[in-house]
Design a protein around this motif. Structure first.
Motif, short mmCIF file in Angstrom:
data_model
loop_
_atom_site.label_atom_id
_atom_site.label_comp_id
_atom_site.label_asym_id
_atom_site.label_seq_id
_atom_site.Cartn_x
_atom_site.Cartn_y
_atom_site.Cartn_z
N GLU A 187 44.12 48.03 41.05
CA GLU A 187 43.55 47.28 39.94
C GLU A 187 42.37 46.47 40.47
O GLU A 187 42.49 45.80 41.50
N PRO A 188 41.24 46.51 39.78
CA PRO A 188 40.06 45.83 40.28
C PRO A 188 40.20 44.31 40.28
O PRO A 188 40.79 43.71 39.38
N GLY A 189 39.66 43.67 41.34
CA GLY A 189 39.48 42.23 41.38
C GLY A 189 40.72 41.41 41.62
O GLY A 189 40.69 40.19 41.40
N LEU A 190 41.82 41.99 42.11
CA LEU A 190 43.03 41.22 42.37
C LEU A 190 42.98 40.58 43.76
O LEU A 190 42.46 41.17 44.71
N ARG A 205 40.40 37.59 50.17
CA ARG A 205 39.79 38.88 49.81
C ARG A 205 40.32 39.34 48.46
O ARG A 205 41.43 38.99 48.06
N ARG A 206 39.52 40.16 47.76
CA ARG A 206 39.91 40.74 46.48
C ARG A 206 39.75 42.25 46.52
O ARG A 206 38.92 42.78 47.27
N ALA A 222 36.68 43.59 49.86
CA ALA A 222 37.50 44.75 49.52
C ALA A 222 37.39 45.86 50.56
O ALA A 222 38.31 46.67 50.71
N LYS A 223 36.26 45.93 51.25
CA LYS A 223 36.10 46.93 52.30
C LYS A 223 36.95 46.53 53.50
O LYS A 223 36.97 45.38 53.91
N ASN A 224 37.65 47.51 54.07
CA ASN A 224 38.46 47.25 55.26
C ASN A 224 37.56 47.36 56.50
O ASN A 224 37.74 48.22 57.35
#
Length: 789
Positions: A187-190, A205-206, A222-224
């Protein structure tokens, strides 16, 4: 320039990209003392530039007072963008983690211009290390089948195009967190579960918001990226990460180990003084950006030195290679392969314009999603597809929403006509004195429907171009000989043809990037220059990344690639670094400092190139002759050993050119022996294959006639040769089938050219060249003068 006192540590890692971060973590986790030097700064979530003012300073050029993220290079035939920051290229890459195809780990594959591409490691050896890197970076396919993600039109378009063309497509493994924790629904933005405790930035982080900003740096975290994964883990194990530390030179120490000279970039963005960017969370750096042309330092920098038992160079292809080239005098015996096997990994950018579906436009929405969602694989002749050439991948390329405004605004004809209609309408309203109070429709028309950007899509290609480029220093600046018009021309044409077919399958037009028509390539994947190889003649490093002749010195980034990876190279670079560390730790000395007491061979290599032309007579009847040419680069890896050992054997690389064998054929393995065992002969032994893959042996000789001074020119420039069936060792069996005979000669102009090609690498090069010349002249004197009496 002043010097600071040196400190000593166990291991120094230069650079924090996919090789350096892996090395720092693996060694620190094994209890080794590690200091990582990164020239750039740390970028926590929210720290990446977005405004015009911020982006205008987000570039790396210390002499212009810039210490930003993007490092832009321009060479004769291509331009390139790499990164400067804690996490290296992972900060701006598109998150793709693809394994190199098993069949593409070639062994001695002939190259169009001669020589061969050879990977001294195979897929089976790398698979456990691929597994380990994937465990750390957690790649997952784009969740196109999940609610909230299905509305990504370009991903569906790539699948449709591949199906129409009979190509293989996959949802690309991406090092992105779409879900707040493993096993949860995306889900986006969590907020992510591992926000504060485990990452070195201490900032939450989101999950991915599908904003297309991956290449600008992810402000959501969000990028690892490597700072959130490997570097955070390395720091937990005690590694010291120093940012703002730019390495200028390295040198081998006589007592063993290495010294690393660096400058610090202070918090005000200037060099010099004691002010480094050393906060408590991350303190890291890389290699010189001083190769850029603009400006000069505002202050005279203080040169600091750190010595170490083990040194890992992982500053990125350009910086690692330039550092080695600048440090050659202090790294005696460095392989003559330094700078070789450079490639762009086949990078090409093109565009699908105004795609259609049926009678209407086909939506693409390139600003929705991560930068890349899908990969179409292009077959390779190594896959058993005749005529396919060298394979590759084509991927969709998204971009941030604000780029759509820029593109629409730059689409001049339509934008200008809309603006003209809007202004004309307002003028008529004024003249009529009865203006329409509602301007909503007029403003909607002025902004347009966004059809151009909404139905267009960038395509990114990469693949197995030809690693025939060289990186070298001239006037203190890095240069490259690689050009798209060289051996890679056919590969790029095949790639562009496939991209054009994709555009056709999507009902759109096709356009290359604007610089293509000036013969220029855009690359974000520069590879090679310090390649791994089986011996110093083909590589700077051994198959585990250790530099030949320099125990404890390693190369662990894209510079170590012996050829193009094909897919995005990040995962392969990281896996090779992981493999390097496994080997390193298995063979580490009993005491941490033991490597510092080893001695280092001080070898000098010598190299020259000769080209001979002549005639070849196939068969035994002598009914016809044909032209025959060969060019060889002869290398004595150790001049002293070459002169002292009785066989006087040197390595020979290059090509032969003969109609009987299918034109120009690369020498797979070759040797030249001068006056071996006291004989008055020069022997040439070259192994090659004909156009059908049949093994052949070229056996040549120059015989010197004792006591005949008038023949010295003829004897030393005329070579007689035989071509034999199969690969036959000179001292082996004598029953090999004779395929033909010939002679070749070195012309006056060829001799003049040969004399300009002599090169030495290592200490005391002039003395080594002089000794070689005296040896050669002495043998000729003994043969043609003394023996007359």
């Amino acid at each position: 320039m002043t010097h600071s006192p040196a400190e000593h540590v166990g291991t120094v890692v230069v650079g924090s990209g996919f090789g350096g971060s892996v090395a720092a973590y693996r060694l620190a986790a094994a209890g080794q003392q590690v200091v990582l030097l990164e020239r750039g700064r740390a970028y926590p979530p929210g720290g990446f530039a977005r405004s015009p003012a911020e982006l205008g300073r987000a570039f790396w050029d210390p002499r212009a007072g810039l210490h930003g993220l993007f490092d832009v290079w321009s060479f004769r035939a291509f331009d390139s963008v790499v990164a400067s920051g804690l996490g290296g290229g992972s900060l701006i890459y598109a998150n793709v983690l693809l394994r190199k195809d098993e069949r593409w780990f070639v062994d001695e594959q002939p190259l169009p211009g001669g020589g061969h591409e050879a990977w001294p490691v195979g897929r089976a050896e790398l698979d456990p290390h691929y597994d380990e890197v994937e465990r750390m970076l957690r790649p997952v396919p784009y969740p196109l089948d999940r609610p909230g993600y299905t509305d990504t039109p370009r991903a569906h378009a790539m699948r449709d195009a591949a199906e129409r063309l009979g190509l293989t497509v996959e949802r690309t493994p991406l090092a992105i967190s779409f879900a707040p924790e493993p096993g949860a629904d995306p889900e986006p933005g969590l907020p992510m579960a591992d926000t504060d405790g485990d990452n070195l930035h201490g900032v939450g982080r989101r999950t991915c918001r599908l904003c297309g900003e991956c290449n600008l740096g992810c402000n959501d975290g969000a990028k690892n990226t490597l700072d959130h994964t490997y570097l955070s883990a390395a720091r937990r194990h005690g590694a010291e990460l120093r940012t703002g530390h730019e390495v200028r030179a390295v040198r081998a120490l006589t007592q063993g180990g290495y010294a690393v000279d660096y400058v610090r970039h202070g918090p005000d963005g200037e060099e010099g003084g004691e002010g480094g960017d050393r906060d408590d969370r991350a303190d890291a750096g890389g290699v010189s950006g001083s190769l850029h042309p603009s400006g000069s330092p505002r202050t005279s920098p203080t040169l600091h030195t750190i010595s170490c038992d083990r040194l890992v160079l992982a500053a990125g292809t350009y910086n690692t290679v330039s550092l080695l080239l600048r440090s050659r005098r202090n790294l005696p015996g460095l392989s003559p392969a330094i700078g070789s096997r450079f490639s762009t990994n086949g990078d090409h950018l093109a565009f699908v314009l105004r795609a259609t579906q049926g009678d209407g436009p086909r939506p693409m929405r390139p600003s929705r999603g991560p930068v890349i969602t899908s990969s179409i694989r292009l077959p390779d002749e190594l896959d058993g597809v005749p005529g396919a050439g060298r394979g590759g991948y084509i991927q969709d390329a998204g971009y941030p929403g604000f780029v759509e405004w820029l593109v629409e605004g730059a689409h001049v004809p339509q934008g200008a006509s809309r603006a003209a209609r809007f202004l004309a309408g307002r003028l008529l309203d004024r003249i009529s004195r009865a203006p329409d109070p509602s301007l909503s429709g007029a403003f909607a028309e002025l902004l347009g429907d966004g059809a151009f950007t909404g139905t267009s899509l960038p395509l990114l290609a990469m693949g197995r171009d030809v690693p025939d480029g060289e990186l070298r220093m001239r006037g203190g600046r890095l240069e490259s000989t690689w050009t798209v018009r060289g051996g890679s021309a056919a590969h790029f044409e095949r790639t562009r043809t496939r991209m054009r077919q994709i555009a056709d399958a999507l009902g759109g037009g096709y356009a290359d990037h604007p610089l293509w028509h000036r013969g220029r390539v855009l690359t974000v994947h520069p590879l090679g220059g310090a390649p791994i190889g089986r011996h110093p003649g083909t590589g700077v490093c051994d198959p585990y990344g250790e530099v030949f002749g320099h125990p404890g010195l390693y190369v662990a980034d894209g510079a170590a690639m012996p050829g193009p990876v094909g897919p995005n190279p990040a995962l392969t670079i990281a896996a090779l670094a992981d493999r390097m560390c496994t080997r390193l730790l298995e063979h580490r000395p009993a005491t941490p400092r033991a490597v510092g007491h080893r001695t280092y061979p001080r070898r000098t290599s010598l190299q020259f190139t000769e080209e001979l032309r002549g005639r070849y007579t196939p068969g035994a009847d002598g009914a016809r002759t044909e032209p025959f040419t060969f060019r060889l680069t002869v290398t004595a890896d150790d001049v002293d050993a070459f002169l002292d050992e009785p066989d006087h054997e040197a390595r020979a690389d290059g090509w032969i050119d003969s109609p009987s064998f299918g034109g120009r054929r690369p020498v797979l393995r070759g040797s030249v022996r001068l006056f071996a065992d006291g004989r008055r002969t020069m022997l040439y032994q070259l192994y090659f294959t004909d156009a059908d893959g049949h093994p052949r042996t070229f056996a040549g000789r120059k015989d010197l006639a004792s006591g005949a001074p008038a023949r010295v020119w003829t004897d030393t420039t005329r070579l007689t040769f035989r071509v034999l069936n199969e690969h036959v060792h000179e001292s082996g069996r004598t029953d090999a089938k004779l395929l033909g005979r010939g002679t070749a000669n070195l012309g006056v102009t060829d001799l003049a050219r040969l004399l300009t090609t002599f090169r030495t690498t290592g200490p005391h090069g002039t003395a080594a060249l002089t000794r070689f010349g005296r040896y050669l002249a002495g043998e000729l004197w003994n043969t043609y003068a003394l023996r007359r009496h």
